[in-house]
Design a protein around this motif. Structure first.
Motif, PDB file in Angstrom:
ATOM      1  N   GLU A  60     -40.373   4.874  17.540  1.00 47.56           N
ATOM      2  CA  GLU A  60     -39.901   5.515  16.277  1.00 47.56           C
ATOM      3  C   GLU A  60     -38.471   6.034  16.673  1.00 47.56           C
ATOM      4  O   GLU A  60     -38.235   6.389  17.620  1.00 47.56           O
ATOM      5  CB  GLU A  60     -40.685   6.777  16.083  1.00 47.56           C
ATOM      6  N   TYR A  61     -37.707   5.657  15.800  1.00 49.24           N
ATOM      7  CA  TYR A  61     -36.201   6.044  15.921  1.00 49.24           C
ATOM      8  C   TYR A  61     -36.069   7.200  14.919  1.00 49.24           C
ATOM      9  O   TYR A  61     -35.617   7.279  13.765  1.00 49.24           O
ATOM     10  CB  TYR A  61     -35.287   5.002  15.498  1.00 49.24           C
ATOM     11  N   ARG A  62     -36.288   8.482  15.329  1.00 50.12           N
ATOM     12  CA  ARG A  62     -36.247   9.695  14.632  1.00 50.12           C
ATOM     13  C   ARG A  62     -35.207  10.688  15.237  1.00 50.12           C
ATOM     14  O   ARG A  62     -35.032  10.885  16.303  1.00 50.12           O
ATOM     15  CB  ARG A  62     -37.818  10.475  14.971  1.00 50.12           C
ATOM     16  N   CYS A  63     -34.646  11.331  14.108  1.00 54.97           N
ATOM     17  CA  CYS A  63     -33.669  12.323  14.477  1.00 54.97           C
ATOM     18  C   CYS A  63     -34.107  13.624  14.065  1.00 54.97           C
ATOM     19  O   CYS A  63     -34.609  13.702  12.900  1.00 54.97           O
ATOM     20  CB  CYS A  63     -32.438  12.184  13.841  1.00 54.97           C
ATOM     21  N   PHE A  64     -33.923  14.782  14.888  1.00 49.71           N
ATOM     22  CA  PHE A  64     -33.802  16.098  14.326  1.00 49.71           C
ATOM     23  C   PHE A  64     -32.808  16.496  13.462  1.00 49.71           C
ATOM     24  O   PHE A  64     -31.398  16.353  14.021  1.00 49.71           O
ATOM     25  CB  PHE A  64     -34.030  16.948  15.538  1.00 49.71           C
ATOM     26  N   VAL A  65     -32.876  17.176  12.287  1.00 51.06           N
ATOM     27  CA  VAL A  65     -31.795  17.329  11.453  1.00 51.06           C
ATOM     28  C   VAL A  65     -31.897  18.970  11.223  1.00 51.06           C
ATOM     29  O   VAL A  65     -32.912  19.374  10.540  1.00 51.06           O
ATOM     30  CB  VAL A  65     -31.852  16.842  10.180  1.00 51.06           C
ATOM     31  N   GLY A  66     -31.297  19.753  11.685  1.00 46.79           N
ATOM     32  CA  GLY A  66     -31.434  21.242  11.571  1.00 46.79           C
ATOM     33  C   GLY A  66     -30.012  21.897  10.783  1.00 46.79           C
ATOM     34  O   GLY A  66     -29.047  21.105  10.677  1.00 46.79           O
ATOM     35  N   GLY A  67     -30.230  23.021  10.453  1.00 43.63           N
ATOM     36  CA  GLY A  67     -29.235  24.064   9.907  1.00 43.63           C
ATOM     37  C   GLY A  67     -29.303  23.801   8.223  1.00 43.63           C
ATOM     38  O   GLY A  67     -28.193  24.230   7.894  1.00 43.63           O
ATOM     39  N   LEU A  68     -30.308  23.166   7.760  1.00 41.70           N
ATOM     40  CA  LEU A  68     -30.220  22.704   6.294  1.00 41.70           C
ATOM     41  C   LEU A  68     -30.640  24.171   5.726  1.00 41.70           C
ATOM     42  O   LEU A  68     -31.374  25.007   6.057  1.00 41.70           O
ATOM     43  CB  LEU A  68     -31.394  21.725   6.272  1.00 41.70           C
ATOM     44  N   ILE A  83     -34.122   3.839   5.611  1.00 43.10           N
ATOM     45  CA  ILE A  83     -34.974   5.397   6.299  1.00 43.10           C
ATOM     46  C   ILE A  83     -36.478   5.131   5.985  1.00 43.10           C
ATOM     47  O   ILE A  83     -36.734   4.832   4.965  1.00 43.10           O
ATOM     48  CB  ILE A  83     -34.568   6.511   5.490  1.00 43.10           C
ATOM     49  N   ILE A  84     -37.086   5.113   6.983  1.00 43.83           N
ATOM     50  CA  ILE A  84     -38.662   5.018   6.709  1.00 43.83           C
ATOM     51  C   ILE A  84     -39.243   6.264   6.292  1.00 43.83           C
ATOM     52  O   ILE A  84     -40.310   6.211   5.283  1.00 43.83           O
ATOM     53  CB  ILE A  84     -39.190   4.674   8.245  1.00 43.83           C
ATOM     54  N   GLU A  85     -38.759   7.240   6.753  1.00 39.73           N
ATOM     55  CA  GLU A  85     -39.416   8.611   6.478  1.00 39.73           C
ATOM     56  C   GLU A  85     -38.646   9.784   6.733  1.00 39.73           C
ATOM     57  O   GLU A  85     -37.699   9.844   7.606  1.00 39.73           O
ATOM     58  CB  GLU A  85     -40.611   8.900   7.385  1.00 39.73           C
ATOM     59  N   SER A  86     -38.638  10.728   5.895  1.00 38.27           N
ATOM     60  CA  SER A  86     -37.885  12.085   6.023  1.00 38.27           C
ATOM     61  C   SER A  86     -38.715  13.364   5.738  1.00 38.27           C
ATOM     62  O   SER A  86     -39.432  13.363   4.529  1.00 38.27           O
ATOM     63  CB  SER A  86     -36.785  12.188   4.817  1.00 38.27           C
ATOM     64  N   ASN A  87     -39.370  13.788   6.836  1.00 41.51           N
ATOM     65  CA  ASN A  87     -40.200  15.048   6.543  1.00 41.51           C
ATOM     66  C   ASN A  87     -39.644  16.417   6.686  1.00 41.51           C
ATOM     67  O   ASN A  87     -39.068  16.566   7.868  1.00 41.51           O
ATOM     68  CB  ASN A  87     -41.155  15.056   8.100  1.00 41.51           C
ATOM     69  N   ILE A  88     -39.872  17.245   5.909  1.00 42.29           N
ATOM     70  CA  ILE A  88     -39.598  18.461   5.661  1.00 42.29           C
ATOM     71  C   ILE A  88     -40.800  19.320   6.550  1.00 42.29           C
ATOM     72  O   ILE A  88     -41.800  19.073   6.361  1.00 42.29           O
ATOM     73  CB  ILE A  88     -39.403  18.995   4.310  1.00 42.29           C
ATOM     74  N   ILE A  89     -40.038  20.375   7.267  1.00 45.11           N
ATOM     75  CA  ILE A  89     -41.094  21.196   8.002  1.00 45.11           C
ATOM     76  C   ILE A  89     -41.192  22.497   7.269  1.00 45.11           C
ATOM     77  O   ILE A  89     -40.045  23.125   7.103  1.00 45.11           O
ATOM     78  CB  ILE A  89     -40.504  21.199   9.373  1.00 45.11           C
ATOM     79  N   ASN A  90     -42.229  22.822   6.846  1.00 40.37           N
ATOM     80  CA  ASN A  90     -42.551  24.136   6.071  1.00 40.37           C
ATOM     81  C   ASN A  90     -43.244  25.210   7.107  1.00 40.37           C
ATOM     82  O   ASN A  90     -44.208  24.717   7.914  1.00 40.37           O
ATOM     83  CB  ASN A  90     -43.352  23.844   4.922  1.00 40.37           C
ATOM     84  N   ARG A 136     -35.612  19.072   9.503  1.00 38.08           N
ATOM     85  CA  ARG A 136     -36.468  18.150   9.340  1.00 38.08           C
ATOM     86  C   ARG A 136     -36.275  16.803  10.171  1.00 38.08           C
ATOM     87  O   ARG A 136     -35.593  17.038  11.186  1.00 38.08           O
ATOM     88  CB  ARG A 136     -35.735  17.312   7.911  1.00 38.08           C
ATOM     89  N   PHE A 137     -36.993  16.180  10.179  1.00 37.36           N
ATOM     90  CA  PHE A 137     -37.279  14.928  10.973  1.00 37.36           C
ATOM     91  C   PHE A 137     -36.739  13.744  10.087  1.00 37.36           C
ATOM     92  O   PHE A 137     -37.639  13.419   9.167  1.00 37.36           O
ATOM     93  CB  PHE A 137     -38.542  14.750  11.807  1.00 37.36           C
ATOM     94  N   VAL A 138     -35.807  12.845  10.541  1.00 38.08           N
ATOM     95  CA  VAL A 138     -35.714  11.609   9.711  1.00 38.08           C
ATOM     96  C   VAL A 138     -35.798  10.334  10.589  1.00 38.08           C
ATOM     97  O   VAL A 138     -35.413  10.302  11.635  1.00 38.08           O
ATOM     98  CB  VAL A 138     -34.215  11.679   9.146  1.00 38.08           C
ATOM     99  N   THR A 139     -36.632   9.632  10.028  1.00 34.55           N
ATOM    100  CA  THR A 139     -36.990   8.241  10.855  1.00 34.55           C
ATOM    101  C   THR A 139     -36.326   7.123  10.242  1.00 34.55           C
ATOM    102  O   THR A 139     -36.351   6.791   8.987  1.00 34.55           O
ATOM    103  CB  THR A 139     -38.555   7.893  11.093  1.00 34.55           C
TER     104      THR A 139
END
Length: 74
Positions: free
Chosen positions: A7-15, A34-41, A52-55
């Protein structure tokens, strides 16, 4: 020996906690699919934890995002 799916996933912080999925996907889809964009709650408050993680579909798309000038500090 078989390799796991990559999986080609990036951590996206500071949102901002109110940043929605549409805003994140709109920003990153400029680079490609983009395959997926997961918000972390937060489990207790159900509010965003500001990351989030964006794949991405392809490794090069992920690398282009990571190396992009848009994300540099001014």
């Amino acid at each position: 020996m078989a390799f796991a799916d990559v999986e080609y996933r990036c951590f996206v912080g500071g949102l901002a906690w109110a940043t929605g999925n549409n805003a994140v996907e709109k920003a990153f889809c400029l680079y490609g699919d983009i395959i997926e964009s997961n918000i972390i709650n937060d489990h207790e408050t159900r509010r965003s934890r500001s990351f989030r993680f964006v794949t991405f579909a392809l490794e090069q798309l992920m690398r282009d995002v990571i190396e992009g000038d848009e994300w540099s500090e001014p």
